[in-house]
Write a protein that holds these residues in place. Structure first.
Motif, short mmCIF file in Angstrom:
data_model
loop_
_atom_site.label_atom_id
_atom_site.label_comp_id
_atom_site.label_asym_id
_atom_site.label_seq_id
_atom_site.Cartn_x
_atom_site.Cartn_y
_atom_site.Cartn_z
N ARG A 251 0.77 -1.08 0.03
CA ARG A 251 -0.07 0.04 0.05
C ARG A 251 0.83 1.31 -0.21
N LYS A 252 1.88 1.11 0.77
CA LYS A 252 2.64 2.44 0.69
C LYS A 252 3.58 2.63 -0.38
N LEU A 253 4.01 1.55 -1.04
CA LEU A 253 4.92 1.59 -2.15
C LEU A 253 4.13 2.08 -3.28
N ARG A 254 2.69 1.86 -3.30
CA ARG A 254 1.93 2.25 -4.54
C ARG A 254 1.67 3.95 -4.17
N LYS A 255 1.53 4.12 -3.05
CA LYS A 255 1.30 5.58 -2.99
C LYS A 255 2.66 6.45 -3.31
N PRO A 271 15.43 -3.99 -6.79
CA PRO A 271 16.08 -5.42 -6.68
C PRO A 271 15.14 -6.27 -6.82
N LEU A 272 15.24 -7.64 -7.54
CA LEU A 272 14.18 -8.68 -7.67
C LEU A 272 13.91 -9.40 -6.35
N GLN A 273 15.12 -9.47 -5.49
CA GLN A 273 15.05 -10.21 -4.39
C GLN A 273 16.14 -9.47 -3.21
N SER A 274 15.62 -9.72 -2.00
CA SER A 274 16.66 -9.34 -1.13
C SER A 274 17.75 -10.14 -0.88
N LYS A 275 18.91 -9.52 -1.00
CA LYS A 275 20.45 -10.19 -0.68
C LYS A 275 20.52 -10.48 0.55
N THR A 277 17.60 -11.54 3.28
CA THR A 277 16.64 -12.10 3.82
C THR A 277 16.07 -13.11 2.81
N GLY A 278 16.37 -13.07 1.49
CA GLY A 278 15.97 -13.80 0.51
C GLY A 278 14.43 -13.77 0.11
N THR A 279 13.94 -12.74 0.43
CA THR A 279 12.64 -12.19 0.20
C THR A 279 12.30 -11.93 -1.30
N ARG A 280 11.53 -12.58 -2.03
CA ARG A 280 11.36 -12.37 -3.37
C ARG A 280 10.24 -11.29 -3.74
N TYR A 281 10.53 -10.43 -4.63
CA TYR A 281 9.52 -9.31 -5.08
C TYR A 281 9.27 -9.53 -6.40
N SER A 282 8.00 -9.15 -6.59
CA SER A 282 7.22 -9.35 -7.81
C SER A 282 8.08 -8.36 -8.99
N TYR A 283 8.59 -8.45 -10.14
CA TYR A 283 8.94 -7.44 -10.94
C TYR A 283 8.01 -6.73 -11.70
N GLN A 284 6.72 -6.94 -11.45
CA GLN A 284 5.62 -6.21 -11.87
C GLN A 284 5.83 -4.51 -11.09
N TRP A 285 6.41 -4.64 -10.12
CA TRP A 285 6.84 -3.25 -9.58
C TRP A 285 7.46 -2.37 -10.55
N MET A 286 8.35 -2.96 -11.29
CA MET A 286 8.95 -1.93 -12.52
C MET A 286 8.01 -1.67 -13.41
N ASN A 287 7.18 -2.37 -13.80
CA ASN A 287 5.93 -2.19 -14.59
C ASN A 287 5.47 -0.79 -14.23
N THR A 288 4.85 -1.00 -12.97
CA THR A 288 4.14 0.13 -12.17
C THR A 288 4.61 1.32 -12.23
N ALA A 289 6.09 1.23 -11.96
CA ALA A 289 6.67 2.39 -11.69
C ALA A 289 6.85 3.13 -13.27
N LEU A 311 13.67 -13.01 -16.47
CA LEU A 311 12.93 -11.65 -16.26
C LEU A 311 12.08 -11.05 -17.33
N GLY A 312 12.28 -11.49 -18.64
CA GLY A 312 11.63 -10.95 -19.62
C GLY A 312 11.74 -9.60 -19.90
N LEU A 313 13.21 -9.22 -19.96
CA LEU A 313 13.39 -7.81 -20.17
C LEU A 313 12.84 -7.16 -21.13
N SER A 314 12.72 -8.11 -22.26
CA SER A 314 12.13 -7.41 -23.58
C SER A 314 10.59 -6.84 -23.27
N ILE A 315 9.98 -7.17 -21.94
CA ILE A 315 8.69 -6.63 -21.78
C ILE A 315 9.10 -5.33 -20.79
N PHE A 316 9.87 -5.47 -19.99
CA PHE A 316 9.92 -4.35 -19.06
C PHE A 316 11.11 -3.38 -19.28
N GLN A 317 12.15 -3.85 -19.66
CA GLN A 317 13.09 -3.17 -20.28
C GLN A 317 13.39 -1.82 -19.32
#
Length: 635
Positions: A251-255, A271-275, A277-289, A311-317
């Motif tokens: 919620r805060k990040l979207r804001k 980053p796609l994951q924490s170096k 804790t190992g927590t993975r994040y969705s790279y859809q955040w790049m698209n939102t940004a 990663l599908g860099l051709s999509i998000f680039q």
């Protein structure tokens, strides 16, 4: 915003091909079965309270393979480790202190470097060399680096003279990372901090540009970028991570990403994951940004081998991408960092800002030749970008005229005039010089894999050979086994279940987590043992771990009481003192799993941590080392 699930060996072999409409149920079932198998990989419902009564490594490995029948399908990684990284077994070194991409193998590094004694003959096979061999130049590098004084934008647009090694290394890395030269340009930097600083200095930060970062731990490279952005008047904000699982507070990040449209957004560092804790994040955040007008810097430094394929860099680039490479796994992780800039984004960078950090890769054999002209090349490269943009040929003439004043240049020119073809430009002179020195260094080059004929990066080749499914599945088995094993360690006679020996931070046992775990060790009173002390004692046992500091933690009201006991204030370090910064967070120990980490590494770490079940372990270690007169290594 969940990361997509790419079918692993477990999914494929356990369920086979299913109707596409039932993919979600297959994934859920797959994950559930995986978690159940983790619990059965160690004796069910068992707790271990005595480090001297742990099951053997062989017994627990048998349990692992029974719980994960497909683990045996990753044996190719064990074969590569035995053949190419035998130093880990010889030295009994457990290397869990860094993650990334290894360029070369240890065997490749040693080829041709060891000399047979009178009583032995050097082996040409891939097996470990006989113990009677006498090694020479074990610390010799495959390449050295030399710094350039040039603006990032100029380097990206014009490149300049490039060594044969750099050209081949660039092509190999871009192929490995599945990045096209038609989309991105790349520069070599000394390290991750240099890459972040270069971009921070060149990016047009200002009062109307924001910097938004997504890191759940303190990162020196990111902190340097933050300082640079603030100095230029930019507003700096960070994502927050919810306690206790340390997932992004969505919620805060979207804001934060949806700031007022009238303002220029700025740079989103992700980053796609924490170096840690190992927590993975969705790279859809790049698209939102991107949809909200941000430039995106994607930090791929925490990704393991072959992760770029997902990663599908051709999509998000993303506009910018950073990734680190080290030379050889299990040794000093020196190497370089690569900064990729999307070709269409180069124009966004400042034109004339010159900053140190861009490097050239220099073959070891040619280093002495390169050193002769380092000062003159550096002097020439400090010219303004406008001159370089107007006339690259002028710069060439200027460099030649500068070098004509030196005796060495006159010597080269005199000899070159005798060649059948007249050498008229600096580039030809340098090429001739490399050619003339070829015979001089022929023997040295034949002992390495850095000759002009071929660049062999066996570390990258091995990652390609193993592939994404094998490496990710193997890491998934091992990291979840380790977490399960650590949480089974319980202080003897501990009535309070909230005071186990180990506490895990971030995701626990989970199918979709990164191959790194953050944890702390607690004594029988429930007091945390200093992570740096644990790291030091582990190092004495030939186990390399890292320490980190979690930050930007958000506590909901239900965790207010826990917040008071969890958070610490970090004031140590010259960097923070100079900035007058007091960080609140949690200091932790981290263990990272690499491409050729094996089960024995996990067991050795687990059995070492179990020794803290002995209430006198730390004190015993102190006295033991004093008795050995190792006064230079004190607890």
């Amino acid at each position: 915003m969940q990361s997509p699930c790419f079918k692993c060996v477990w999914c494929q072999n356990s369920h086979g091909d299913k109707n596409p409409t039932s993919k979600i149920s297959i994934i859920i079932t797959c994950h559930r079965e995986f978690v159940d198998a983790v619990a059965s990989s160690i004796q069910p419902n068992s707790q271990f309270t005595n480090h001297e009564c742990l099951p053997s490594c062989a017994q627990l490995f048998a349990n692992l393979t029974e719980a994960y029948p497909h683990y045996c399908q990753t044996s190719l990684a064990d074969e590569i480790r035995a053949d190419e990284y035998y130093h880990l077994s010889v030295s009994k070194h457990v290397c869990l202190d860094y993650i990334g991409n290894g360029l070369f193998s240890y065997y490749q590094k040693q080829q041709g470097k060891y000399q047979p004694t009178d009583d032995s003959i050097a082996s040409s096979s891939s097996a470990p060399p006989p113990s009677t061999l006498q090694f020479a130049s074990l610390n010799e590098s495959f390449f050295n680096i030399s710094y350039k004084s040039v603006s990032l934008r100029t380097q990206l647009l014009y490149g300049g003279q490039e060594t044969d090694l750099e050209c081949k290394m660039r092509k190999r890395i871009m192929k490995y990372m599945n990045i096209s030269k038609h989309d991105y340009s790349m520069v070599f930097t000394a390290n991750q901090s240099s890459a972040f600083k270069l971009l921070a200095d060149s990016y047009p930060f200002g009062p109307n540009h924001n910097l938004l970062t997504v890191y759940d731990y303190e990162n020196e490279a990111v902190e340097g970028m933050i300082d640079s952005a603030k100095n230029k008047g930019a507003r700096v904000v960070s994502a927050e991570f919810s306690w206790p699982n340390l997932r992004i507070n969505s919620r805060k990040l979207r804001k934060m990403l949806g700031v007022k449209k009238k303002k220029k957004r700025g740079l989103f560092v992700f980053p796609l994951q924490s170096k840690v804790t190992g927590t993975r994040y969705s790279y859809q955040w790049m698209n939102t940004a991107q949809e909200n007008g941000w430039h995106v810097l994607f930090d791929a430094s925490a990704l393991g081998p072959k992760d770029m394929e997902t990663l599908g860099l051709s999509i998000f680039q993303p506009d910018f991408l950073i990734c680190s490479f080290f030379k050889v796994f299990g040794e000093n992780p020196s190497g370089f960092c690569c900064l990729f800039v999307k070709n269409s984004s180069i124009s966004q960078l400042n034109k004339s800002y010159t900053s140190l950090g861009i490097i050239s890769l220099v073959p070891v054999a040619a280093k002495s030749f390169e050193d002769k002209y380092a000062s003159s090349s550096a002097a020439a490269s400090t010219s303004s970008e406008s001159d370089q943009e107007n006339s690259a040929e002028f710069q060439e003439i200027k460099q030649v005229s500068y070098q004509e004043n030196s005796a060495e240049f006159q010597e080269i020119k005199q000899v070159s005039d005798q060649e059948s073809e007249k050498i008229t430009t600096l580039f030809e002179i340098l090429n001739w010089g490399s050619k003339s020195n070829k015979n001089k260094y022929k023997k040295v080059e034949s002992k390495t894999s850095m000759s002009s004929d071929k660049l062999e990066c066996r570390g990258l080749d091995q990652a390609d050979k193993l592939g994404l499914i094998l490496t990710s599945s193997r890491a998934r088995y091992l990291i979840n086994w380790l977490i399960n094993a650590l949480t089974r360690l319980q202080h003897p006679h501990a009535e309070d279940i909230h005071h186990p020996l180990v506490k895990i931070y971030g995701p626990k046992i989970h199918f979709n987590r990164g191959p790194v775990v953050a944890f702390n060790v607690f004594d029988w009173k429930g007091q945390k043992i200093d992570p740096t002390l644990v790291q030091k004692l582990a190092d004495r046992n030939n186990i390399s771990l890292s320490c980190a500091f979690l930050q930007h933690i958000w506590f909901s009201k239900m965790y207010d009481d826990e917040k008071k006991t969890i958070l610490e204030t970090l004031t140590s370090g010259d960097h923070n003192i100079q900035r007058g910064k007091l960080n609140c967070g949690v200091s932790v120990i981290t263990a990272s799993i690499g491409m050729i980490t094996n089960f024995e590494d996990m067991y050795r770490l687990w059995s070492f941590i179990a020794r803290f079940l002995d209430a006198d372990f730390v004190e015993k270690e102190r006295w033991r080392y004093k008795a050995l007169n190792q006064t230079t290594i004190e607890v």
